[in-house]
Design a protein around this motif. Structure first.
Motif, PDB file in Angstrom:
ATOM      1  N   SER A 196      63.128  30.681  53.232  1.00 55.50           N
ATOM      2  CA  SER A 196      64.147  29.735  53.652  1.00 55.50           C
ATOM      3  C   SER A 196      64.108  28.527  52.733  1.00 55.50           C
ATOM      4  O   SER A 196      63.053  28.133  52.242  1.00 55.50           O
ATOM      5  N   GLY A 223      66.905  38.942  53.441  1.00 51.65           N
ATOM      6  CA  GLY A 223      67.084  38.215  54.706  1.00 51.65           C
ATOM      7  C   GLY A 223      66.872  36.714  54.591  1.00 51.65           C
ATOM      8  O   GLY A 223      66.535  36.055  55.566  1.00 51.65           O
ATOM      9  N   VAL A 225      67.503  32.574  53.920  1.00 53.45           N
ATOM     10  CA  VAL A 225      68.434  31.592  54.481  1.00 53.45           C
ATOM     11  C   VAL A 225      68.418  30.334  53.617  1.00 53.45           C
ATOM     12  O   VAL A 225      67.361  29.856  53.219  1.00 53.45           O
ATOM     13  N   GLN A 226      69.603  29.826  53.330  1.00 54.81           N
ATOM     14  CA  GLN A 226      69.701  28.569  52.566  1.00 54.81           C
ATOM     15  C   GLN A 226      70.656  27.618  53.271  1.00 54.81           C
ATOM     16  O   GLN A 226      71.695  28.047  53.763  1.00 54.81           O
ATOM     17  N   VAL A 227      70.277  26.345  53.286  1.00 53.86           N
ATOM     18  CA  VAL A 227      71.168  25.338  53.858  1.00 53.86           C
ATOM     19  C   VAL A 227      71.252  24.159  52.888  1.00 53.86           C
ATOM     20  O   VAL A 227      70.224  23.612  52.482  1.00 53.86           O
ATOM     21  N   LEU A 248      76.076  35.480  47.653  1.00 56.03           N
ATOM     22  CA  LEU A 248      75.434  35.989  48.850  1.00 56.03           C
ATOM     23  C   LEU A 248      75.238  37.492  48.700  1.00 56.03           C
ATOM     24  O   LEU A 248      76.172  38.203  48.332  1.00 56.03           O
ATOM     25  N   GLN A 251      71.593  40.668  53.563  1.00 57.24           N
ATOM     26  CA  GLN A 251      71.822  40.012  54.866  1.00 57.24           C
ATOM     27  C   GLN A 251      71.585  38.503  54.784  1.00 57.24           C
ATOM     28  O   GLN A 251      71.364  37.843  55.791  1.00 57.24           O
ATOM     29  N   ALA A 252      71.569  37.955  53.591  1.00 58.67           N
ATOM     30  CA  ALA A 252      71.249  36.529  53.451  1.00 58.67           C
ATOM     31  C   ALA A 252      72.313  35.669  54.129  1.00 58.67           C
ATOM     32  O   ALA A 252      73.438  36.104  54.351  1.00 58.67           O
ATOM     33  N   LYS A 253      71.897  34.439  54.471  1.00 61.52           N
ATOM     34  CA  LYS A 253      72.838  33.487  55.076  1.00 61.52           C
ATOM     35  C   LYS A 253      72.778  32.174  54.288  1.00 61.52           C
ATOM     36  O   LYS A 253      71.695  31.692  53.975  1.00 61.52           O
ATOM     37  N   ILE A 254      73.933  31.637  54.011  1.00 61.09           N
ATOM     38  CA  ILE A 254      73.978  30.379  53.267  1.00 61.09           C
ATOM     39  C   ILE A 254      74.977  29.441  53.943  1.00 61.09           C
ATOM     40  O   ILE A 254      76.085  29.849  54.287  1.00 61.09           O
ATOM     41  N   SER A 255      74.572  28.185  54.156  1.00 66.65           N
ATOM     42  CA  SER A 255      75.519  27.193  54.668  1.00 66.65           C
ATOM     43  C   SER A 255      75.563  26.017  53.720  1.00 66.65           C
ATOM     44  O   SER A 255      74.554  25.644  53.136  1.00 66.65           O
ATOM     45  N   LYS A 277      80.169  37.019  47.998  1.00 71.34           N
ATOM     46  CA  LYS A 277      79.396  38.008  47.254  1.00 71.34           C
ATOM     47  C   LYS A 277      79.894  38.075  45.805  1.00 71.34           C
ATOM     48  O   LYS A 277      80.914  37.463  45.477  1.00 71.34           O
TER      49      LYS A 277
END
Ligand SMILES: Nc1ncnc2c1ncn2[C@@H]1O[C@H](COP(=O)(O)OP(=O)(O)OP(=O)(O)O)[C@@H](O)[C@H]1O
Ligand SMILES: [Mg+2]
Lengths: 306, 234
Positions: A196, A223, A225-227, A248, A251-255, A277
């Motif tokens: 993360s 998997g 996560v970046q914010v 992306l 299953q990565a998540k970026i906000s 992507k």
């Protein structure tokens, strides 16, 4: 220094040890292990806290300052304060960075708190690379805090790179700009596995004609996560341009959560963000050259994070 | 020799390519033209393997390549210059040409490929193929990447689109030179008369079908008369 230490140093700073003619301070496992000052760049211990003060004389021209940190002992939790005092009109390049080699099962953590006082018309390039490696299950954690005070007409280019091996990172950057100060921040980040990464950047533009440009490029794989949380506050006639671009995968998540405030009619503040992507036409184009999909992906990411 | 047999492609209930059968011999220079939306780019993308046909087969030098991936077709020396080439952040012109070539390129080789499309290598090699390049520049670099490859089938999709007069003249020369290499077959999608004049053969594609095909001197003189705007819409 051991061979593994030298290799770690090469990863984060592109050097394998002290380079004569430069200022140098190597910190390993919570203690300073090697130091060289120059006439214009004096590195001294802090008296009240762990860490060092780096004094750069006015009008110093073209010097390099290396202040790498390496953690090779599993379970090490290192907190350090580094304060930079850059004199008026100085022109220097500072290469920091932290490498963790953790073969054990305990968490290795480095929290570096850097404060910059950049004098009038000084020009500074600051490069910080983060890197983690090691076979152990122990986590590798880096939480850098950077506070920057920029006086009139000063210029700072801040380049941060974290491409591999850091499990968790929370980066906090705060910048205060006076008149005509110019700040360029470039952030490169890649996360994978369960990593993360959180990055909070706050820039206050307090002087007339101050300006900031933030370019953030990141790739989130598997998997992770970046914010991103960029904040720009314009209190005078000023310009701010924030650009966050992320690829992306899996299953990565970026906000990206921007916060921009203009408190002056001539403050011009722009935020652009794009997360998505890899463009399929880019992949196809490279496949028409004979690359496999995986090779094409690797080439695109390498360029994107260049 | 490229052979298309009963080739069809459907998407969203529309037959975009409809039962096309045609072959293109080694060393031929064919211009494909026809109204917008007729299916020209789709046909090119089917040949390159970017789209999969819903029916029919594609043979290349005797091998059935219908199920081959894009990169497998690339290894059989088939190349396609896109109508709208993608841009890449952080990819220099030199890097792109090198990837196309498949091995390191000398400065002289880069100069050769770029000057063939009217670009000066010294100005462009280190620039990134990103938003900072103009549309015409990206298009010309796209053509240069095909020149950097060792091809036996080169498909160009409207290479002249957005290209200035001076570079256009240079391009015409480049295609003529390419055609002199008798081993390479050229399929060139174009709406330009000047380009059609170079062709051995012209194929007109309309509504996903071959509406006309023949020698240049047979097709070109009557090209305009045979089409009316209303007919396109049927
Ligand atoms: N994957 C797809 N899904 C749906 N429709 C498609 C797809 N690919 C193409 N089409 C449609 O098929 C038709 C033919 O498109 P194509 O791009 O092949 O035309 P073209 O002859 O190259 O036209 P132009 O001269 O404008 O380049 C168009 O109406 C297009 O919208
Ligand atoms: Mg088209």
């Amino acid at each position: 220094m051991q061979e593994t230490d030298k290799a770690l140093l090469a990863q984060i700073a592109g050097i394998r040890g002290f380079q004569p003619g430069t200022a140098f301070n190597l910190r390993q496992n919570g203690a300073g292990v090697e130091r060289h000052s120059t006439q214009n760049v004096q590195i001294v211990n802090k008296s009240d806290q762990p860490g060092i003060d780096i004094h750069i004389s006015s009008n110093t021209s073209g010097e390099e300052v290396h202040i790498p940190v390496i953690l090779t002992q599993s379970g090490m939790n290192d907190l350090v304060y580094n304060d930079f005092y850059v004199g008026e009109g100085a022109n220097v390049k500072i290469i920091a960075g932290c490498g963790i080699h953790n073969d054990g099962c305990d968490t290795s953590q480095h929290d570096g708190i850097h404060t910059f006082h950049i004098g009038k018309n000084a020009r500074v390039t600051y490069i910080e690379k983060h890197y983690g490696e090691g076979e152990g299950s122990g986590k590798r954690i880096l939480n850098p805090t950077t506070v920057i005070y920029m006086e009139e007409g000063s210029y700072l280019e801040l380049d941060t790179v974290q491409i591999k091996g850091v499990d968790s990172t929370k980066r906090t950057t705060e910048c205060y700009l006076q008149a005509e100060a110019k700040l360029m921040i470039s952030e490169r980040l890649m996360t994978h596995g369960k990593q993360s990464a959180i990055s909070d950047v706050k820039v206050e533009l307090n002087g007339v004609n101050s300006s900031v440009r933030i370019v953030s490029r990141s790739v989130g794989k598997e998997g992770s996560v970046q914010v991103f949380h960029p904040i720009a506050v314009g209190n005078e006639r000023c310009r701010a341009h924030i650009q966050c671009d992320s690829i992306l995968m899996d299953q990565a998540k970026i906000s990206s959560i921007p916060e921009i405030t203009a408190n002056h009619v001539d403050a011009q503040i722009v935020h652009e963000a794009a997360i998505g992507k890899i463009n399929s036409e880019q992949l196809i184009k490279l496949e028409t050259f004979g690359l496999s999909e995986e090779e094409a992906e690797a080439v695109i990411i390498e360029g994107f994070l260049k | 020799m490229l052979t298309l047999t009963n080739l069809s492609f459907r998407a969203d209930q529309h037959e975009i390519i409809s039962n096309i059968t045609a072959s293109f011999p080694e060393g031929s220079f064919t211009v494909i033209t026809g109204p917008n939306g007729g299916g020209k780019s789709t046909l090119a993308r089917l040949i390159m393997g970017i789209e999969q046909p819903t029916a029919g087969t594609i043979h290349w030098n005797g091998t059935d390549i219908t199920k081959f991936s894009i990169s497998e077709r690339s290894k059989l020396k088939i190349g396609y210059a896109f109508q709208q080439p993608p841009r890449f952040k952080g990819m220099s012109v030199k890097k792109l040409l090198t990837l196309a070539h498949g091995k390191p390129l000398t400065h002289e080789q880069c100069c050769e490929y770029l000057s063939a499309v009217g670009l000066c290598a010294n100005d462009y090699l280190d620039r990134d193929v990103d938003q900072s390049l103009s549309g015409g520049e990206v298009k010309r670099i796209e053509i240069a990447t095909l020149l950097a490859r060792d091809l036996e089938l080169a498909i160009f999709d409207e290479p002249e689109a957005g290209i200035d007069l001076w570079s256009f003249a240079k391009l015409v020369e480049t295609f003529q030179q390419l055609h002199q290499n008798k081993k390479i077959s050229i399929l060139l999608i174009s709406h330009q008369e000047r380009i059609m004049k170079m062709a051995d053969e012209i194929v007109v594609i309309e509504n996903g079908k071959i509406a006309k095909r023949g020698a240049r001197d047979e097709i070109l003189p009557n090209l305009m008369q045979d089409f009316s705007a209303c007919e396109f819409k049927k």
